[in-house]
Design an enzyme around this catalytic site. Sequence first.
Site, PDB file in Angstrom:
ATOM      1  N   LYS A 135       1.018  -1.163  -0.026  1.00 40.50           N
ATOM      2  CA  LYS A 135       0.091  -0.117  -0.017  1.00 40.50           C
ATOM      3  C   LYS A 135       0.993   1.333  -0.102  1.00 40.50           C
ATOM      4  CE  LYS A 135      -3.916   1.456   3.101  1.00 40.50           C
ATOM      5  NZ  LYS A 135      -4.612   0.997   4.364  1.00 40.50           N
ATOM      6  N   SER A 211      -9.333   0.710   3.555  1.00 39.67           N
ATOM      7  CA  SER A 211      -8.424   1.546   2.926  1.00 39.67           C
ATOM      8  C   SER A 211      -7.640   0.705   2.105  1.00 39.67           C
ATOM      9  CB  SER A 211      -7.811   2.446   3.827  1.00 39.67           C
ATOM     10  OG  SER A 211      -6.980   1.863   4.778  1.00 39.67           O
ATOM     11  N   SER A 235      -9.401  -2.110   6.999  1.00 38.66           N
ATOM     12  CA  SER A 235      -8.701  -1.681   5.950  1.00 38.66           C
ATOM     13  C   SER A 235      -7.939  -2.844   5.151  1.00 38.66           C
ATOM     14  CB  SER A 235      -7.830  -0.523   6.179  1.00 38.66           C
ATOM     15  OG  SER A 235      -8.460   0.583   6.368  1.00 38.66           O
TER      16      SER A 235
END
Lengths: 546, 546
Positions: A135, A211, A235
Amino acid sequence: MVEQLADMAYGQTWEAKAKGAREARDASLAKVEPALQLPDGLATSSQHLPVEHLTPREYDLTTNYSTLELLKKLRDKTLSAEELTRAFLRRAAIAQHATNCLTELMWDEAIERAKYLDSLPESLGPLHGLPISTKEHQGMHLYNRPLDCAYVSWIGTPSPHSPLNQILWDAGCVFYARTNQPQTLQCIETNNNIYGRTVNPWNRNLSSGGSSGGEGALIGMRGGVLGIGGDIGGSVRVPAGNNGLYGFKPAAKRLGVAGMTAAMAGSEGVLATYGPIATDRETIDLFMKVVLDGQPWKIDPSLETRFWSPMTISKPLKIGVMWSDGVVQPHPPVQRALQSVVECCKRAGMKVVDWEPLDHGPAWDLYISLLYPDGGAAARHPIDASGEPMLPLIKWITVDQPESKERTIHEYWSIVARRETYRAKYAAHWNSTSADDEQEVDVILCPAGPGAAPLHDTAKYWPYTSHWNLLDYPAVIFPSGVCVDPAKDVKDESYQPLNEQDAYNHGLYDPEKSAGAPVGLQVVGRKGMDEFVMAALREIEGAMGR
Amino acid sequence: MVEQLADMAYGQTWEAKAKGAREARDASLAKVEPALQLPDGLATSSQHLPVEHLTPREYDLTTNYSTLELLKKLRDKTLSAEELTRAFLRRAAIAQHATNCLTELMWDEAIERAKYLDSLPESLGPLHGLPISTKEHQGMHLYNRPLDCAYVSWIGTPSPHSPLNQILWDAGCVFYARTNQPQTLQCIETNNNIYGRTVNPWNRNLSSGGSSGGEGALIGMRGGVLGIGGDIGGSVRVPAGNNGLYGFKPAAKRLGVAGMTAAMAGSEGVLATYGPIATDRETIDLFMKVVLDGQPWKIDPSLETRFWSPMTISKPLKIGVMWSDGVVQPHPPVQRALQSVVECCKRAGMKVVDWEPLDHGPAWDLYISLLYPDGGAAARHPIDASGEPMLPLIKWITVDQPESKERTIHEYWSIVARRETYRAKYAAHWNSTSADDEQEVDVILCPAGPGAAPLHDTAKYWPYTSHWNLLDYPAVIFPSGVCVDPAKDVKDESYQPLNEQDAYNHGLYDPEKSAGAPVGLQVVGRKGMDEFVMAALREIEGAMGR
């Protein structure tokens, strides 16, 4: 690169800064060779694209082998790291075209790394040659890369040293792609003003989750087999659930967040953690073992000093099934998925009882109180700094939640004390499950969310995942095998919602629109039982015939 | 009892309320039989009193056996719990007369419990028949006792359920005495407006330490062999050091604080923990094993899910000796004690290097920032509530420290982030100790404080203990065998102090006034290495011939 972006950003409008970052991303994608000729018009599902645009060999390598099988081939040198890396790089580029999941493709760096690994006489470590995606806000200090955390004002920020990335690197991995995330990172969908929205590879009208939604979409298209996300409210798990994957949120102090950049550093009301998203369960176990073998606590002393100790379960599980959290009734395909897994578990001789949710409704307010004792100001500040607009779901979570408010230190302490009281109550509640049969519930089986992947900009119900962050319980998402089927998962038009949130969620359900979306489920254990949760999942999947 | 005290307190002056609590304490002492005829005038040292006032049998039982030996006799039924309990009750009453260490002697309850244990055909558990004392603010819910935490305004507060007390109780212990503590509990001496000052049994002009100073004085007179204190800055370790005892502060999340009552509930900047004070090392290990065998994490889920796993060390230790923290130079007897232990360790083949303290000075400011982000208001509020005067050392710590100030949530987060950065820096510093010889320092050997027990109202230097709370490192105090000797521990009148704190500490040193005071030392391990620290102490004491 850092300096270049910083120069570009100087004195520019937010739109120009964002465009600069997108152009850098596009330039990284342009390196793909042979170049891909991908269609402009895209079908609802993107899952047909890889077989159409990869070579048969690339498709085979990226489709038909588990992580452990790939690692064995790499170790045996029956497969070169370079060939595998090129295959995943190209598949990741297809995933980017289809879902907008990447912020950067690290073409040159990944191939150079793969070549280096191939040149070694022996495997560098247990992840020798394995491509891993991360990420964006986890940074990439190994290549001196900037990061932005999906804030325009942060574009060009240098990546700090990441102990996690370093351990994976030392274990021999290849970093090849960085992935998209929502504005503020406080969202269970993925959209921002820099790179835009990441969509679901199974159905582009649906969310990839957030997320870590870039990871979810990338791995969901098998543009990789292992990606690293972060989880403070779901997330890692929501993207895993939305994309038919495995996602693990360990206890907060097993992996921690060292090396992650975020707007709320120092906030400890609810703790975030790294977590893996993967195509199978064994990859999660491998990831945990490799990372904890690296003794990250010697770098990040906030972590528990505790290696990963895989467990074997010898007696039949006692599973508590939470069909609903008592606030929002999950959609019919989720109910069907739970029923299907429960039947398998019963057939395998496991004991299955209902799990009574304990005050999950008020717990959401407590969660928000702990997350935003500053009224959400820290999360929003970098938005204001550039003038970029705040996205609707970000306003909804940081501004509109009644318990997001600025507190004094004493008010905050009393909220923390309430958290401790609630955690102790939940522990007592769990202890009480042995009252009837002297056998405590081993794990909770529950939904990954209130439905399959939702339509964009509608994901407003976090508690199926955030509840376990509040309690700091380990939780793993796995694919149920069920996908939304309009014929089987008929909407109950007579349903009487329990409350406003339930009515909203009920209103969202449209089996036609979400047809084909995979349904994830969740296995949750008591605090500290991370290895046990993974062992329990093995038992459950065994019962499912996996 | 609760109601009675509450009624008494209603509408009274703070002096009258305090007097009521003292009278209740005195009434509990009046039950001792045969009654003790103790002298009004007291010598400097109180250590001669037990042999003069106990029966020879009582004196023998309370003096000449280790905890493990006593437990064996109790298990074998060669000693009754009642006889042992009566002996320690009477010795505790002598300790009270000499040092003012108790807030309550639980005469009837302890004897009743001991009789019950004697009536059982089998041992109830691993602590069967062992008398254990507890610090007052830990409460005594088992007997529905009130508590006051040394605040007049809190006199009569009901004790909450204590998972720790419950585990000890289930293991067969006898609770027989509750002990004194300082106003606010934020002090490394023991004095308050209810019960007054607790003095040192070795020298009544010196402090018993704090905040668990009642425990320190009681066990220091062998009025018991195991007492339970709490530690957020040295509150277990300072009393252990001042009284020639063993005291252990585990990592914060091994024992936790559930069941403890304090004014700052919900504060997490620096975490407090229970800790044992004992007459020998094995008792500490036993205590940890028994408590963690009780799985307290199932009641208090803030704790690590981790049993006590005693370790054996097979290769010679590498010890880092911190002669000074670089801020305040310890007094000559402390230097001599360190030298003496270092010589033993070297003779035993251990590797001994100097430990370089890393920024211990600024770390104190960070510690205070974390402890009092409310400017100390919560700690002082219950003082103001009754009108009792604030004691000078309490004003000094909660008001006069420059970093005790009210903060916003964002300011507080930035302080927490600084704490995490400092902890990571210290971990890297520790990692670097293997640079020369590929052998990392195993443990730090360092002072328990800047001197032996200080004169009353002078203890203003916490960092020899509080530093390890800031870092959350396990630390154990042990007696060095050295006592202050004016002939050997001459004051260096030419010493040039490094700073104001150092000058203050240097000025305090007067070997004549503290002659005979025992000097404690400290062994400190990395975070998570609790069992290792205890194993290292076994090695070090082995080298010392113990």
